[in-house]
Scaffold this motif. Structure first.
Motif, PDB file in Angstrom:
ATOM      1  N   UNK A 146       0.838  -1.206   0.000  1.00 46.46           N
ATOM      2  CA  UNK A 146       0.000   0.000   0.000  1.00 46.46           C
ATOM      3  C   UNK A 146       0.872   1.255   0.000  1.00 46.46           C
ATOM      4  N   UNK A 147       1.919   1.262   0.811  1.00 46.20           N
ATOM      5  CA  UNK A 147       2.818   2.412   0.864  1.00 46.20           C
ATOM      6  C   UNK A 147       3.594   2.584  -0.437  1.00 46.20           C
ATOM      7  N   UNK A 148       3.883   1.474  -1.125  1.00 44.83           N
ATOM      8  CA  UNK A 148       4.604   1.544  -2.398  1.00 44.83           C
ATOM      9  C   UNK A 148       3.776   2.212  -3.493  1.00 44.83           C
ATOM     10  N   UNK A 149       2.461   2.235  -3.315  1.00 46.41           N
ATOM     11  CA  UNK A 149       1.614   2.902  -4.312  1.00 46.41           C
ATOM     12  C   UNK A 149       1.863   4.401  -4.359  1.00 46.41           C
ATOM     13  N   UNK A 150       2.241   4.975  -3.243  1.00 47.78           N
ATOM     14  CA  UNK A 150       2.482   6.408  -3.185  1.00 47.78           C
ATOM     15  C   UNK A 150       1.180   7.183  -3.082  1.00 47.78           C
ATOM     16  N   UNK A 151       1.291   8.519  -3.124  1.00 45.18           N
ATOM     17  CA  UNK A 151       0.078   9.342  -3.012  1.00 45.18           C
ATOM     18  C   UNK A 151      -0.777   9.245  -4.277  1.00 45.18           C
ATOM     19  N   UNK A 152      -2.045   9.612  -4.122  1.00 50.46           N
ATOM     20  CA  UNK A 152      -2.976   9.591  -5.256  1.00 50.46           C
ATOM     21  C   UNK A 152      -2.587  10.696  -6.232  1.00 50.46           C
ATOM     22  N   UNK A 153      -2.459  10.340  -7.508  1.00 45.21           N
ATOM     23  CA  UNK A 153      -2.062  11.318  -8.519  1.00 45.21           C
ATOM     24  C   UNK A 153      -3.257  12.160  -8.958  1.00 45.21           C
ATOM     25  N   UNK A 154      -2.966  13.246  -9.658  1.00 44.35           N
ATOM     26  CA  UNK A 154      -4.019  14.119 -10.171  1.00 44.35           C
ATOM     27  C   UNK A 154      -4.918  13.359 -11.151  1.00 44.35           C
TER      28      UNK A 154
ATOM     29  N   UNK B  63      -9.035  12.726 -10.952  1.00 48.94           N
ATOM     30  CA  UNK B  63      -9.953  13.092 -12.030  1.00 48.94           C
ATOM     31  C   UNK B  63     -10.805  11.892 -12.434  1.00 48.94           C
ATOM     32  N   UNK B  64     -10.190  10.736 -12.569  1.00 47.64           N
ATOM     33  CA  UNK B  64     -10.933   9.524 -12.920  1.00 47.64           C
ATOM     34  C   UNK B  64     -11.941   9.182 -11.837  1.00 47.64           C
ATOM     35  N   UNK B  65     -11.566   9.318 -10.580  1.00 46.08           N
ATOM     36  CA  UNK B  65     -12.481   9.042  -9.476  1.00 46.08           C
ATOM     37  C   UNK B  65     -13.703   9.953  -9.537  1.00 46.08           C
ATOM     38  N   UNK B  66     -13.483  11.236  -9.723  1.00 42.39           N
ATOM     39  CA  UNK B  66     -14.595  12.188  -9.812  1.00 42.39           C
ATOM     40  C   UNK B  66     -15.451  11.891 -11.034  1.00 42.39           C
ATOM     41  N   UNK B  67     -14.810  11.559 -12.144  1.00 42.74           N
ATOM     42  CA  UNK B  67     -15.541  11.227 -13.365  1.00 42.74           C
ATOM     43  C   UNK B  67     -16.448  10.011 -13.162  1.00 42.74           C
ATOM     44  N   UNK B  68     -15.947   8.990 -12.495  1.00 37.05           N
ATOM     45  CA  UNK B  68     -16.753   7.795 -12.254  1.00 37.05           C
ATOM     46  C   UNK B  68     -17.927   8.080 -11.329  1.00 37.05           C
ATOM     47  N   UNK B  69     -17.736   8.947 -10.350  1.00 45.90           N
ATOM     48  CA  UNK B  69     -18.817   9.334  -9.452  1.00 45.90           C
ATOM     49  C   UNK B  69     -19.898  10.083 -10.241  1.00 45.90           C
ATOM     50  N   UNK B  70     -19.483  10.998 -11.102  1.00 49.53           N
ATOM     51  CA  UNK B  70     -20.447  11.767 -11.910  1.00 49.53           C
ATOM     52  C   UNK B  70     -21.229  10.833 -12.847  1.00 49.53           C
TER      53      UNK B  70
END
Length: 122
Positions: A99-107, A111-118
């Motif tokens: 999980x830590x190797x994934x690093x922070x959430x990228x921009x 955007x994809x997360x917000x798009x999927x919610x919409x």
């Protein structure tokens, strides 16, 4: 034995993952191509019908998918996990490192997360 338990558990996980793809596709209008074909054919064959929207599809697909997920869980449990005595142990330190190797959430991921919610809300 531990090897048999891991094999049964792994089989249940793989089948559960495959079944969840089909069941998730059943729940959403754009989940599978056949759902969209049905929407198009409904407009052509029954022009006076109000048609299918996301909301009307969710009224049908979501309860059906939820019931099928329950059935799927029950079948996988009865076939693979019911008589399992020594359940495989998952080391939490490995999961934490991954999980830590994934690093922070990228921009782009935001955007994809917000798009999927919409899309889901439309």
């Amino acid at each position: 034995s531990t090897k048999d338990s891991v094999k049964k558990f792994s089989t249940a996980l793989v089948l559960g993952s495959a079944y969840s793809c089909s069941l998730g596709g059943m729940a959403m209008l754009t989940g599978t191509g056949t759902n969209l074909v049905l929407t198009g054919q409904l407009k052509i064959l029954f022009p006076l019908c109000p048609g299918l929207s996301w909301g009307t599809w969710l009224q049908f697909g979501l309860p059906l998918a939820a019931a099928m997920i329950g059935c799927c869980w029950l079948v996988l449990y009865l076939l693979f996990l019911r008589n399992m005595k020594d359940f495989p142990i998952i080391d939490k330190t490995i999961l934490t490192k991954e999980f830590e190797a994934l690093g922070p959430i990228s921009q782009a991921e935001k955007v994809i997360f917000i798009d999927m919610i919409v899309v889901a809300l439309l």
